[in-house]
Design an enzyme around this catalytic site. Structure first.
Site, PDB file in Angstrom:
ATOM      1  CG  HIS A  70      -2.157  -0.859   0.976  1.00  0.00           C
ATOM      2  ND1 HIS A  70      -3.383  -0.361   0.624  1.00  0.00           N
ATOM      3  CD2 HIS A  70      -2.305  -2.209   1.012  1.00  0.00           C
ATOM      4  CE1 HIS A  70      -4.240  -1.359   0.467  1.00  0.00           C
ATOM      5  NE2 HIS A  70      -3.614  -2.490   0.703  1.00  0.00           N
ATOM      6  CG  ASP A  71       4.671   3.682   1.776  1.00  0.00           C
ATOM      7  OD1 ASP A  71       4.039   4.754   1.868  1.00  0.00           O
ATOM      8  OD2 ASP A  71       5.908   3.646   1.717  1.00  0.00           O
ATOM      9  CD  GLU A  92      -0.600   7.446   0.938  1.00  0.00           C
ATOM     10  OE1 GLU A  92      -0.346   6.249   0.730  1.00  0.00           O
ATOM     11  OE2 GLU A  92       0.254   8.345   0.873  1.00  0.00           O
ATOM     12  CG  HIS A 196      -4.729 -12.274  -2.054  1.00  0.00           C
ATOM     13  ND1 HIS A 196      -5.469 -11.997  -3.181  1.00  0.00           N
ATOM     14  CD2 HIS A 196      -4.391 -11.060  -1.525  1.00  0.00           C
ATOM     15  CE1 HIS A 196      -5.576 -10.684  -3.334  1.00  0.00           C
ATOM     16  NE2 HIS A 196      -4.930 -10.092  -2.342  1.00  0.00           N
ATOM     17  CG  ASP A 246      -4.546 -21.389   2.542  1.00  0.00           C
ATOM     18  OD1 ASP A 246      -5.332 -22.349   2.606  1.00  0.00           O
ATOM     19  OD2 ASP A 246      -3.312 -21.522   2.413  1.00  0.00           O
TER      20      ASP A 246
END
Length: 329
Positions: A70-71, A92, A196, A246
């Protein structure tokens, strides 16, 4: 006269070489062990703090991994993500794309530990990157040697977050394009989405695949579990309603994710597309077979991401506190 001219040009050459050298001395860019002279314990302190925090709060490691994405994906790896909102600018952290990000207070815990050893030396941008590196190890992932020397930005980039961060409902083409702009190729994108493999997805992000009708692309054996975890068509965003990414190895960064998405158990649209788009499927299959290959590509992609347009030399600043720019401190 000719000799004088030669001497003059020689002197000029020497001067320009010296000034280039001085410039490089001032700004070596990103290098391995940037703090070896100014704060030799920095990386060890960060590593120990990440381990301690992981023992107490397992989900911190997921946060460190999300933070680097995200950064660094939004224009620059400059810790702009960590800045709080001010009267004039939105953080942000408070944009839609940052939904579910948490544990920022523990970045301050790491920063305080580093500051006690070396005040005003180590940037929040480097702490963010190195905590991600060490968090990946906590999750059973590979150790990735990463360069340091980043400096901190002074402003939030909230106004451009959506231009840079792909959304989970975007087409695979849009996702590939956004990463390609950072220099990350298709196998690199496939590997990054392997993040993920850990953590969880809030029901807000996946109810559109369950209500009013179940997405036929979902594995029918997986649907009852998803409906049980997300019983409301319009979930309360503040409620802790989520599905683990998962179910088999939720706390381990591994290649199980690829086997799951090939079996139609990906929670997000992007997971499903990754397994079936002709550009990405060959890499998904290869990573499902080989964890070594997944780790190799993952390490390469994280390295490129961590070096995305950093502030170095005299650009930016070294924040005293990671959530506030110095001029406001």
């Amino acid at each position: 006269m000719g000799a004088a001219k030669v001497l003059f040009f020689f002197a000029l050459l020497c001067f320009s070489a010296v000034s280039t050298f001085a410039e490089n001395e001032e700004d070596p860019g990103l290098v391995m062990s940037f703090y070896k002279d100014t704060c030799p314990q920095a990386e060890e302190i960060i590593r120990e703090q990440v381990k301690l925090l992981y023992k107490r709060h397992k989900n911190t490691a997921f946060s460190w991994l999300r933070n680097i994405f995200h950064d660094c994906a939004v224009q620059s790896c400059d810790a702009s993500l960590l800045l709080d909102s001010t009267r004039r600018t939105l953080s942000e952290k408070e944009t839609d794309r940052s939904f579910g990000l948490r544990n920022f207070r523990y970045i301050e815990t790491i920063k305080e530990a580093v500051e006690r050893e070396c005040p005003g030396v180590v940037s929040c941008a480097d702490i963010l990157v190195l905590s991600a590196r060490d968090g990946i190890v906590s999750l059973g992932g590979p150790y990735i040697p990463l360069k340091t020397g980043r400096r901190d930005g002074r402003r939030s980039r909230a106004d451009v977050v959506e231009e840079y961060l792909p959304d989970h409902n975007e087409t695979i083409s849009a996702v590939l394009d956004r990463f390609s702009a950072m220099g990350i190729d298709t196998p690199g994108v496939v590997a990054l989405l392997g993040a993920h493999s850990v953590g969880r997805t809030h029901c807000v992000k996946l109810v559109h695949r369950l209500y009013p009708d179940v997405d036929p692309a979902l594995n029918p054996d997986h649907v009852p579990h998803m409906l049980h975890k997300c019983p409301d068509q319009i979930p309360d965003p503040k409620a802790v309603q989520y599905v683990r990414n998962d179910r088999g190895t939720p706390m381990i960064l591994d290649n199980n994710y690829y086997r799951n998405i090939l079996d139609n158990k990906g929670l997000l649209i992007v997971d499903h597309q990754l397994a079936y788009d002709k550009r990405t499927k060959p890499y998904v299959k290869k990573m499902a077979k080989s964890q070594d290959y997944f780790f190799k590509e993952f390490a390469r992609a994280i390295t490129i991401l961590s070096e995305n347009n950093p502030l170095t030399g005299t650009k930016g600043e070294i924040r005293k506190q990671c959530n506030v720019a110095n001029k406001l401190h």
